[in-house]
Write a protein that holds these residues in place. Sequence first.
Motif, mmCIF file in Angstrom:
data_model
loop_
_atom_site.group_PDB
_atom_site.id
_atom_site.type_symbol
_atom_site.label_atom_id
_atom_site.label_comp_id
_atom_site.label_asym_id
_atom_site.label_seq_id
_atom_site.Cartn_x
_atom_site.Cartn_y
_atom_site.Cartn_z
ATOM 1 N N GLY A 153 0.817 -1.229 0.000
ATOM 2 C CA GLY A 153 0.000 0.000 0.000
ATOM 3 C C GLY A 153 0.839 1.263 0.000
ATOM 4 N N ASN A 154 1.747 1.358 0.970
ATOM 5 C CA ASN A 154 2.537 2.584 1.090
ATOM 6 C C ASN A 154 3.961 2.319 0.605
ATOM 7 O OD1 ASN A 154 3.942 4.836 1.773
ATOM 8 N ND2 ASN A 154 3.592 4.681 3.999
ATOM 9 N N ALA A 155 4.262 2.751 -0.599
ATOM 10 C CA ALA A 155 5.582 2.461 -1.211
ATOM 11 C C ALA A 155 6.719 2.991 -0.335
ATOM 12 C CB ALA A 155 5.647 3.073 -2.601
ATOM 13 N N ALA A 156 6.424 4.024 0.475
ATOM 14 C CA ALA A 156 7.484 4.595 1.343
ATOM 15 C C ALA A 156 7.990 3.542 2.320
ATOM 16 C CB ALA A 156 6.937 5.793 2.104
ATOM 17 N N SER A 157 7.132 2.576 2.638
ATOM 18 C CA SER A 157 7.563 1.573 3.632
ATOM 19 C C SER A 157 8.598 0.618 3.047
ATOM 20 C CB SER A 157 6.348 0.768 4.112
ATOM 21 O OG SER A 157 5.821 0.017 3.032
ATOM 22 N N LEU A 158 8.829 0.710 1.748
ATOM 23 C CA LEU A 158 9.838 -0.167 1.119
ATOM 24 C C LEU A 158 11.234 0.445 1.192
ATOM 25 C CD1 LEU A 158 7.941 -1.207 -2.150
ATOM 26 C CD2 LEU A 158 8.321 -2.605 -0.111
ATOM 27 N N VAL A 159 11.299 1.688 1.658
ATOM 28 C CA VAL A 159 12.588 2.400 1.529
ATOM 29 C C VAL A 159 13.545 2.047 2.662
ATOM 30 C CG1 VAL A 159 13.708 4.653 1.413
ATOM 31 C CG2 VAL A 159 11.487 4.281 0.288
ATOM 32 N N GLU A 160 13.217 2.392 3.882
ATOM 33 C CA GLU A 160 14.181 2.185 4.979
ATOM 34 C C GLU A 160 14.033 0.786 5.577
ATOM 35 O OE1 GLU A 160 13.473 5.586 7.531
ATOM 36 O OE2 GLU A 160 15.483 6.275 7.014
ATOM 37 N N GLU A 161 14.102 -0.186 4.708
ATOM 38 C CA GLU A 161 13.980 -1.565 5.188
ATOM 39 C C GLU A 161 15.359 -2.207 5.236
ATOM 40 O OE1 GLU A 161 9.748 -3.411 3.941
ATOM 41 O OE2 GLU A 161 11.262 -3.334 2.352
ATOM 42 N N SER A 162 15.473 -3.245 6.041
ATOM 43 C CA SER A 162 16.734 -3.975 6.059
ATOM 44 C C SER A 162 17.097 -4.390 4.638
ATOM 45 C CB SER A 162 16.597 -5.238 6.922
ATOM 46 O OG SER A 162 16.509 -4.875 8.275
ATOM 47 N N HIS A 163 18.379 -4.237 4.324
ATOM 48 C CA HIS A 163 18.947 -4.720 3.061
ATOM 49 C C HIS A 163 18.572 -3.882 1.853
ATOM 50 C CE1 HIS A 163 20.198 -8.094 5.431
ATOM 51 N NE2 HIS A 163 18.956 -8.354 5.763
ATOM 52 N N GLU A 164 17.715 -2.878 2.006
ATOM 53 C CA GLU A 164 17.396 -2.048 0.844
ATOM 54 C C GLU A 164 18.574 -1.118 0.540
ATOM 55 O OE1 GLU A 164 15.745 -1.631 -1.667
ATOM 56 O OE2 GLU A 164 14.259 -3.173 -1.330
ATOM 57 N N ASP A 165 19.211 -0.597 1.595
ATOM 58 C CA ASP A 165 20.317 0.362 1.357
ATOM 59 C C ASP A 165 21.569 -0.071 2.107
ATOM 60 O OD1 ASP A 165 19.014 2.798 3.787
ATOM 61 O OD2 ASP A 165 19.551 0.674 3.909
ATOM 62 N N GLY A 166 21.662 -1.356 2.439
ATOM 63 C CA GLY A 166 22.884 -1.848 3.078
ATOM 64 C C GLY A 166 22.852 -1.782 4.588
ATOM 65 N N LEU A 167 21.763 -1.259 5.151
ATOM 66 C CA LEU A 167 21.649 -1.184 6.615
ATOM 67 C C LEU A 167 20.421 -1.947 7.094
ATOM 68 C CD1 LEU A 167 22.402 2.617 7.249
ATOM 69 C CD2 LEU A 167 23.974 0.678 7.531
ATOM 70 N N LEU A 168 20.462 -2.390 8.319
ATOM 71 C CA LEU A 168 19.276 -3.018 8.926
ATOM 72 C C LEU A 168 18.297 -1.931 9.352
ATOM 73 C CD1 LEU A 168 20.971 -5.786 11.115
ATOM 74 C CD2 LEU A 168 20.223 -5.879 8.713
ATOM 75 N N GLU A 169 17.030 -2.318 9.543
ATOM 76 C CA GLU A 169 16.039 -1.286 9.870
ATOM 77 C C GLU A 169 16.174 -0.835 11.325
ATOM 78 O OE1 GLU A 169 14.751 -4.344 8.880
ATOM 79 O OE2 GLU A 169 13.678 -5.188 10.601
ATOM 80 N N TYR A 170 15.613 0.325 11.619
ATOM 81 C CA TYR A 170 15.646 0.860 12.987
ATOM 82 C C TYR A 170 14.548 0.164 13.823
ATOM 83 C CZ TYR A 170 12.068 3.846 10.789
ATOM 84 O OH TYR A 170 10.983 4.301 10.075
ATOM 85 N N PRO A 171 14.686 0.219 15.161
ATOM 86 C CA PRO A 171 13.652 -0.377 16.023
ATOM 87 C C PRO A 171 12.356 0.418 15.930
ATOM 88 C CG PRO A 171 15.291 0.755 17.366
ATOM 89 C CD PRO A 171 15.800 0.794 15.959
ATOM 90 N N VAL A 172 11.220 -0.243 16.045
ATOM 91 C CA VAL A 172 9.925 0.427 15.951
ATOM 92 C C VAL A 172 9.166 0.253 17.265
ATOM 93 C CG1 VAL A 172 9.712 0.300 13.435
ATOM 94 C CG2 VAL A 172 8.921 -1.615 14.851
ATOM 95 N N TYR A 173 8.313 1.231 17.577
ATOM 96 C CA TYR A 173 7.510 1.238 18.805
ATOM 97 C C TYR A 173 6.111 1.733 18.472
ATOM 98 C CZ TYR A 173 12.116 1.256 21.055
ATOM 99 O OH TYR A 173 13.401 0.957 21.449
#
Length: 249
Positions: free
Chosen positions: A171-191
């Motif tokens: 649904g939200n393409a923005a959620s594909l951006v800061e994901e693990s392995h998309e830019d070489g980094l793991l994702e940040y913690p979420v709350y």
Amino acid sequence: MRIDVVSIFPEYLAPLDLSLIGRARREGLLDLHVHDLRSWTTDRHRTVDDTPYGGGAGMVMTPEPWAQAVDHLASVGDRSYAGARPLLVVPGPGGRRFDQAMAHELAAEPWLAFACGRYEGIDERVYDYAAEALDGRVRVVSLGDYVLNGGEVAVLAITEAVARLLPGVVGNAASLVEESHEDGLLEYPVYTKPASWRGRGVPPVLLSGDHGAIATWRHRQRLERTAARRPDLLEASAAVNGDDPLPIR
Ligand SMILES: COc1ccc2nc(C(=O)O)sc2c1
């Protein structure tokens, strides 16, 4: 995108009717065809395997049913998909390792076909036959350095990783951006709510409303988490970008 899957356990692919992938199929974003390899057998027992030449444990999948499956894929000629021939992906422990970069490569293909091996594998001559029939577009792919019992689980994982990259599936393409392995980094913690839960709070910066500070904190979290869990990703990134793998020292 069209995806064909050939398996002796077509019911293994039932999860592809669920959730985002199922919705993508219903919305016409993904055209999935699952085939039972045994439909290309001719004997009463619908045999797909036999003993290995040279001896050894287990059974090998015989070539003829696979050749007829490949011939079907080559003859479908589905003009809806450029080239009218699929890229054939054969999951196998001896394949090129699947990663997010490959997910993007496969997501750019108009038509994928998956051949799910079982037993000790598929007669080697099938790979050569398929390459001839499909203009050389055959790729052996492994999920990782471990061994499954067959290709179906790998197909489920690869299909999900690929289909979610197709426009409109998530649904939200923005959620594909800061994901693990998309830019070489793991994702940040979420709350999420509640802010205080069983004596545990949420990092104050996330409640501050300061979007700049939040973005800085999240990036630092990604660097620290990657350094702690997957330093190999940072080294790979530094090798490519030439930057200090851990600027947060
Ligand atoms: C016989 O077919 C197999 C067997 C093991 C196996 N392991 C995979 C993996 O990706 O690890 S795919 C695959 C297919």
